[in-house]
Motif scaffolding. Structure first.
Motif, short mmCIF file in Angstrom:
data_model
loop_
_atom_site.label_atom_id
_atom_site.label_comp_id
_atom_site.label_asym_id
_atom_site.label_seq_id
_atom_site.Cartn_x
_atom_site.Cartn_y
_atom_site.Cartn_z
N LEU A 96 0.84 -1.20 0.00
CA LEU A 96 0.00 0.00 0.00
C LEU A 96 0.88 1.25 0.00
O LEU A 96 0.58 2.22 -0.71
CB LEU A 96 -0.93 -0.03 1.22
N ALA A 97 1.97 1.22 0.76
CA ALA A 97 2.88 2.37 0.80
C ALA A 97 3.51 2.61 -0.57
O ALA A 97 3.61 3.75 -1.03
CB ALA A 97 3.97 2.15 1.85
N GLN A 98 3.94 1.54 -1.25
CA GLN A 98 4.50 1.69 -2.59
C GLN A 98 3.46 2.24 -3.55
O GLN A 98 3.76 3.07 -4.40
CB GLN A 98 4.98 0.34 -3.13
N SER A 99 2.23 1.76 -3.41
CA SER A 99 1.16 2.23 -4.30
C SER A 99 0.90 3.72 -4.11
O SER A 99 0.75 4.45 -5.09
CB SER A 99 -0.12 1.43 -4.05
N PHE A 100 0.86 4.17 -2.86
CA PHE A 100 0.66 5.59 -2.63
C PHE A 100 1.87 6.40 -3.12
O PHE A 100 1.71 7.49 -3.65
CB PHE A 100 0.35 5.88 -1.16
N GLY A 101 3.08 5.85 -2.96
CA GLY A 101 4.27 6.52 -3.48
C GLY A 101 4.24 6.61 -5.00
O GLY A 101 4.52 7.66 -5.58
N LYS A 102 3.88 5.52 -5.66
CA LYS A 102 3.80 5.47 -7.12
C LYS A 102 2.74 6.44 -7.63
O LYS A 102 2.92 7.09 -8.65
CB LYS A 102 3.47 4.05 -7.57
N ASN A 103 1.63 6.51 -6.94
CA ASN A 103 0.50 7.33 -7.39
C ASN A 103 0.51 8.74 -6.82
O ASN A 103 -0.44 9.50 -7.04
CB ASN A 103 -0.81 6.61 -7.05
N ALA A 104 1.58 9.12 -6.12
CA ALA A 104 1.66 10.47 -5.53
C ALA A 104 1.50 11.55 -6.59
O ALA A 104 0.90 12.59 -6.34
CB ALA A 104 2.97 10.64 -4.77
N ILE A 105 2.00 11.28 -7.78
CA ILE A 105 1.91 12.26 -8.86
C ILE A 105 0.44 12.55 -9.21
O ILE A 105 0.08 13.68 -9.50
CB ILE A 105 2.72 11.77 -10.09
N TYR A 106 -0.40 11.53 -9.14
CA TYR A 106 -1.83 11.71 -9.42
C TYR A 106 -2.56 12.28 -8.20
O TYR A 106 -3.54 13.01 -8.35
CB TYR A 106 -2.47 10.38 -9.84
N ILE A 107 -2.09 11.94 -7.02
CA ILE A 107 -2.69 12.48 -5.79
C ILE A 107 -2.48 13.99 -5.73
O ILE A 107 -3.37 14.74 -5.34
CB ILE A 107 -2.13 11.75 -4.55
N VAL A 108 -1.30 14.44 -6.15
CA VAL A 108 -1.03 15.89 -6.20
C VAL A 108 -2.00 16.56 -7.17
O VAL A 108 -2.56 17.63 -6.88
CB VAL A 108 0.44 16.18 -6.57
N SER A 109 -2.24 15.94 -8.33
CA SER A 109 -3.22 16.48 -9.29
C SER A 109 -4.59 16.63 -8.65
O SER A 109 -5.26 17.64 -8.82
CB SER A 109 -3.33 15.57 -10.52
N SER A 110 -4.99 15.60 -7.91
CA SER A 110 -6.29 15.64 -7.24
C SER A 110 -6.32 16.70 -6.14
O SER A 110 -7.34 17.36 -5.95
CB SER A 110 -6.63 14.27 -6.65
N ALA A 111 -5.20 16.87 -5.44
CA ALA A 111 -5.14 17.88 -4.39
C ALA A 111 -5.29 19.28 -5.00
O ALA A 111 -5.97 20.15 -4.42
CB ALA A 111 -3.83 17.78 -3.62
N ILE A 112 -4.70 19.49 -6.17
CA ILE A 112 -4.87 20.78 -6.86
C ILE A 112 -6.34 20.98 -7.22
O ILE A 112 -6.89 22.07 -7.06
CB ILE A 112 -3.96 20.85 -8.10
N GLN A 113 -7.00 19.92 -7.67
CA GLN A 113 -8.43 20.01 -7.99
C GLN A 113 -9.25 20.30 -6.73
O GLN A 113 -10.23 21.04 -6.79
CB GLN A 113 -8.93 18.72 -8.62
N LEU A 114 -8.86 19.69 -5.60
CA LEU A 114 -9.56 19.97 -4.34
C LEU A 114 -9.48 21.45 -3.99
O LEU A 114 -10.47 22.07 -3.61
CB LEU A 114 -8.97 19.13 -3.20
N LEU A 115 -8.28 22.02 -4.11
CA LEU A 115 -8.11 23.44 -3.81
C LEU A 115 -8.94 24.30 -4.77
O LEU A 115 -9.55 25.28 -4.37
CB LEU A 115 -6.64 23.83 -3.87
N GLY A 116 -8.95 23.90 -6.04
CA GLY A 116 -9.76 24.61 -7.03
C GLY A 116 -11.25 24.52 -6.72
O GLY A 116 -12.00 25.48 -6.95
N THR A 117 -11.67 23.40 -6.17
CA THR A 117 -13.08 23.22 -5.81
C THR A 117 -13.45 24.14 -4.64
O THR A 117 -14.52 24.76 -4.65
CB THR A 117 -13.37 21.75 -5.46
#
Length: 191
Positions: A96-117
Motif C-alpha cells: 500500500l505504501a508503494q502504491s501511494f508513493g507510485k501514485n503520488a503524482i496523481y494524488i497531487v493532481s487531485s489535491a490541486i483540484q480539491l483546492l480549485g473546488t
C-alpha cells in the motif's frame, strides 16, 4: 527475477512480460469509463446543488481509487480487465505504501483540484447560478480566473513527462513514478 527448478531438475526461467504503453493506456481509459459515472455524477450533482461535501466526496473517491486498488489488489479494475498488475522488484504484489508513493503524482493532481473546488465554492457567480447550463458556464468562467487552473496545467505537463519516460526504459517500460517507487507493470497471465 530468479530462476525456478522443476521437479525434473530442469531449470525454468520465469519470463516477465512488461505491460506496454498501449496496455496501460487502455487500462487507464477503462478506469476512466468505470469512474466517470459515480465520480463525475457525484461531482456534477454536487456542483448543481452547490453541495461542497458531495463535490469533495467525488474528488476524494477519484483520488483514492488507483492507490487503494493497486495497493490492495495489485491492479485497478481497468488493469484487471487488461490482465496487467503492479509488482515490486521481486515480482510480488506492491505494498500500500508503494502504491501511494507510485501514485503520488496523481494524488497531487487531485489535491490541486480539491483546492480549485474550494475556490469555486467561494465564487458568488457560481453559487448564484441555477440549472445545469448556468452552473456549467459559471464554473468555466471561475476556472478561467483561477490560479489553480494554471498550476493544474503545469502539473499535468509533469505527469506527461513522467508517463512518457516509459519510452526511455524500453526494457522494463517503467514510468518515472514507477522507477521512483520501484514498481513494475507486468502482464498478469505470464507469472
Amino acid at each position: 527475477m530468479e530462476n525456478e527448478y522443476l521437479d525434473t531438475g530442469i531449470e525454468k526461467t520465469n519470463a516477465i512480460t512488461y505491460a506496454s504503453f498501449w496496455d496501460r493506456l487502455w487500462a487507464s481509459l477503462l478506469d476512466g469509463l468505470i469512474l466517470v459515472i459515480p465520480v463525475f455524477g457525484l461531482a456534477t450533482y454536487g456542483n448543481i446543488t452547490h453541495n461542497l461535501m458531495i463535490a469533495l466526496l467525488a474528488l476524494v473517491l477519484g483520488m483514492l481509487y488507483k492507490p487503494l486498488m493497486e495497493g490492495i489488489y495489485g491492479a485497478t479494475l481497468g488493469k484487471m480487465i487488461m490482465k496487467i498488475k503492479m509488482v515490486d522488484d521481486n515480482n510480488e504484489q506492491i505494498s500500500l505504501a508503494q502504491s501511494f508513493g507510485k501514485n503520488a503524482i496523481y494524488i497531487v493532481s487531485s489535491a490541486i483540484q480539491l483546492l480549485g473546488t474550494f475556490e469555486l465554492f467561494s465564487n458568488e457567480d457560481f453559487l448564484d447560478a441555477e440549472g445545469f447550463m448556468e452552473v456549467f458556464q459559471a464554473q468555466q468562467l471561475a476556472q478561467q480566473d483561477s490560479s489553480y487552473s494554471m498550476i493544474s496545467l503545469v502539473w499535468a505537463f509533469f505527469v506527461l513527462i513522467s508517463v512518457f519516460m516509459m519510452f526511455a526504459n524500453s526494457d522494463t517500460k517503467q514510468t518515472l513514478h514507477d522507477k521512483i517507487a520501484k514498481t513494475f507493470c507486468v502482464k498478469k497471465n505470464l507469472f
